[in-house]
Scaffold this motif. Structure first.
Motif, PDB file in Angstrom:
ATOM      1  N   ARG A 180       2.600   1.737  -3.372  1.00 18.17           N
ATOM      2  CA  ARG A 180       1.666   2.258  -4.380  1.00 18.17           C
ATOM      3  C   ARG A 180       1.459   3.761  -4.210  1.00 18.17           C
ATOM      4  O   ARG A 180       1.409   4.509  -5.196  1.00 18.17           O
ATOM      5  N   GLU A 181       1.318   4.187  -2.939  1.00 20.03           N
ATOM      6  CA  GLU A 181       1.153   5.619  -2.668  1.00 20.03           C
ATOM      7  C   GLU A 181       2.401   6.393  -3.090  1.00 20.03           C
ATOM      8  O   GLU A 181       2.302   7.459  -3.716  1.00 20.03           O
ATOM      9  N   ASP A 182       3.578   5.870  -2.713  1.00 18.09           N
ATOM     10  CA  ASP A 182       4.840   6.522  -3.076  1.00 18.09           C
ATOM     11  C   ASP A 182       4.991   6.601  -4.590  1.00 18.09           C
ATOM     12  O   ASP A 182       5.423   7.637  -5.131  1.00 18.09           O
ATOM     13  N   LEU A 183       4.636   5.510  -5.259  1.00 15.39           N
ATOM     14  CA  LEU A 183       4.756   5.471  -6.722  1.00 15.39           C
ATOM     15  C   LEU A 183       3.820   6.486  -7.367  1.00 15.39           C
ATOM     16  O   LEU A 183       4.207   7.184  -8.321  1.00 15.39           O
ATOM     17  N   GLU A 184       2.616   6.595  -6.822  1.00 20.51           N
ATOM     18  CA  GLU A 184       1.642   7.551  -7.359  1.00 20.51           C
ATOM     19  C   GLU A 184       2.152   8.983  -7.184  1.00 20.51           C
ATOM     20  O   GLU A 184       2.055   9.818  -8.107  1.00 20.51           O
ATOM     21  N   ASN A 185       2.705   9.265  -5.989  1.00 20.60           N
ATOM     22  CA  ASN A 185       3.239  10.611  -5.735  1.00 20.60           C
ATOM     23  C   ASN A 185       4.433  10.919  -6.639  1.00 20.60           C
ATOM     24  O   ASN A 185       4.568  12.040  -7.149  1.00 20.60           O
ATOM     25  N   LYS A 220       5.014   9.717  -9.584  1.00 16.65           N
ATOM     26  CA  LYS A 220       4.527   9.911 -10.959  1.00 16.65           C
ATOM     27  C   LYS A 220       3.905  11.304 -11.132  1.00 16.65           C
ATOM     28  O   LYS A 220       4.091  11.953 -12.166  1.00 16.65           O
ATOM     29  N   LYS A 221       3.180  11.753 -10.093  1.00 10.81           N
ATOM     30  CA  LYS A 221       2.572  13.091 -10.152  1.00 10.81           C
ATOM     31  C   LYS A 221       3.651  14.167 -10.208  1.00 10.81           C
ATOM     32  O   LYS A 221       3.586  15.106 -11.019  1.00 10.81           O
ATOM     33  N   THR A 262       0.840  -1.210   0.000  1.00  4.91           N
ATOM     34  CA  THR A 262       0.000   0.000   0.000  1.00  4.91           C
ATOM     35  C   THR A 262       0.869   1.252   0.000  1.00  4.91           C
ATOM     36  O   THR A 262       0.619   2.212  -0.755  1.00  4.91           O
ATOM     37  N   THR A 276       8.603   0.668  -8.972  1.00  2.91           N
ATOM     38  CA  THR A 276       7.781  -0.247  -9.767  1.00  2.91           C
ATOM     39  C   THR A 276       8.277  -1.686  -9.615  1.00  2.91           C
ATOM     40  O   THR A 276       7.479  -2.612  -9.436  1.00  2.91           O
ATOM     41  N   ILE A 317      11.059   6.020  -9.836  1.00  2.33           N
ATOM     42  CA  ILE A 317       9.813   5.414 -10.329  1.00  2.33           C
ATOM     43  C   ILE A 317      10.063   3.993 -10.816  1.00  2.33           C
ATOM     44  O   ILE A 317       9.303   3.062 -10.518  1.00  2.33           O
TER      45      ILE A 317
END
Length: 409
Positions: A104-109, A111-112, A101, A168, A164
């Protein structure tokens, strides 16, 4: 923008380090439990092979219930260890799910942030705008700082892209580990279900045998007493021989023959020191075996009013199994009693090892033996099918607990 992210990065690294330490500790514990589980499974296989396979119908009910009790204890331990493994896996799965979890949050941040940097880079993509940004500086120091900012920003952009990619891959590995852990847990649950069924069957057999034994408890008490007397007799003979050996060594050294300890030669001292140095690492006196009686005073597992006094250990093994010397030494005596089987007594300085209940003896008094050398063969009772070696260790005439001396007993 860049400086503000450094503390956050340090916090993330610190959390990751703590998580790694926790996962390592859990993995180590999981491996220890798995090793113990395999040892118990192997022991059950040996119990089935050496205590229950091809046994005569004349095997006494007392022996059957003792063997069955031993098997039940080992299987109960197996179930306990398997439960511990499953519970630890449950905790590890929870940790992994939280880690996934967070990943996923770190990856989303990431990417943003990276998307915003790409947009910003696109808007200020021309070399002219960068040059104007530098030339519009009010002094050289400001121009130098702006150049540093441009360089850092470009480096940070590349680092974000690399992060990233790494995140991943970490996410893929974590997901794969999670799937494996869930599969391992299901396998443990399945194994435990089978073991529970087998344990219940064995307990039903135990109750049936116990009910039969209770009808004639006096007869079984008499059998236990007779066996204890036979064991005591051979132990007294061994202790007598050791006392004689002590007296001889002191007489030869010109000392009092009433001295309690050995007068050792330099060679004997060295041998005894080597024997002690290998405490806990000595090989078993048989290649494969199951300990059916341990050292010391203990209540009889069936007839509670009876006490077993054991100067050593009793090891069940396969028919035709050879007996091996557990360390270098000299055969001090071959003891043969009426209505009994031979015992080989080996001296290791001021220590002795005794190998009882043999059918064949390959050595004679005075022979030098080396570690793991075959010195005889274990006796097999043709009526019951039992093949059992009794093994003892003495320091002078004082008994020692063999489980502290033999490897992984």
């Amino acid at each position: 923008m860049i400086k503000a992210r450094f503390p956050y990065t340090l916090v993330v690294i610190f959390i990751c380090l703590l998580s790694s330490v926790s996962v390592f500790a859990q993995s180590k514990k999981q491996q220890e439990l798995e090793n113990r589980r395999q040892e118990l499974r192997n022991e059950i296989e040996q119990i089935n092979s050496m205590l229950f396979k091809n046994k005569s119908k004349e095997k006494s009910q007392l022996s059957l219930i003792q063997d069955l009790n031993h098997k039940i204890n080992v299987r109960s331990n197996l179930i306990k260890v398997t439960n511990q493994q499953a519970n630890l896996l449950t905790r590890e799965i929870g940790v992994n799910q939280r880690e996934i979890t967070q990943l996923r949050e770190d990856l989303e941040n990431l990417k943003k942030d990276y998307a915003q940097m790409i947009v910003h880079s696109y808007k200020s993509r021309s070399e002219q705008s960068r040059v104007m940004f530098l030339l519009s500086s009010s002094n050289f120091q400001q121009a130098y700082k702006r150049l540093q900012y441009i360089t850092q920003y470009t480096t940070y952009q590349k680092e974000q892209a690399a992060s990233i990619k790494i995140k991943t891959e970490d996410l893929k590995v974590a997901n794969a580990n999670l799937l494996k852990q869930k599969a391992d847990k299901q396998e443990l649950i399945k194994d435990n279900s089978i073991a529970q069924g087998q344990l219940e069957l064995e307990r039903r057999q135990q109750r049936t045998l116990m009910a039969s034994i209770q009808k004639d408890l006096k007869t079984y008490s008499s059998q236990i007493k007779q066996k204890q007397q036979e064991a005591n007799k051979i132990d007294r003979e061994i202790e007598k021989l050791i006392r004689e050996a002590i007296a001889k060594s002191n007489k030869k050294a010109g000392k009092s023959t009433t001295a309690k300890g050995f007068a050792l030669t330099p060679e004997a001292k060295s041998l005894a020191a080597s024997f002690v140095a290998n405490k806990g690492k000595l090989p078993w006196p048989v290649q494969k075996g199951v300990v059916t009686l341990r050292y010391g005073n203990q209540p009889h597992p069936i007839v509670k009013s009876a006490t077993i006094h054991s100067n050593g250990v009793r090891i069940a093994t396969s028919p035709g199994a050879e007996v091996r010397a557990v360390f270098n030494g000299e055969v001090y005596a071959i003891i043969v009693q009426k209505k009994g089987n031979p015992t080989v007594l080996v001296q290791h300085g001021n220590y002795f090892t005794a190998y009882k209940n043999l059918s064949k003896v390959y050595v004679k008094k005075g022979d030098k033996v080396v570690t793991s050398q075959a010195i005889g063969q274990v006796f097999t009772n043709s009526s019951t099918g039992d093949t059992t070696l009794s093994f003892s260790i003495f320091k002078e005439s004082t008994t020692q607990n063999p489980s502290l001396w033999l490897y992984k007993m």
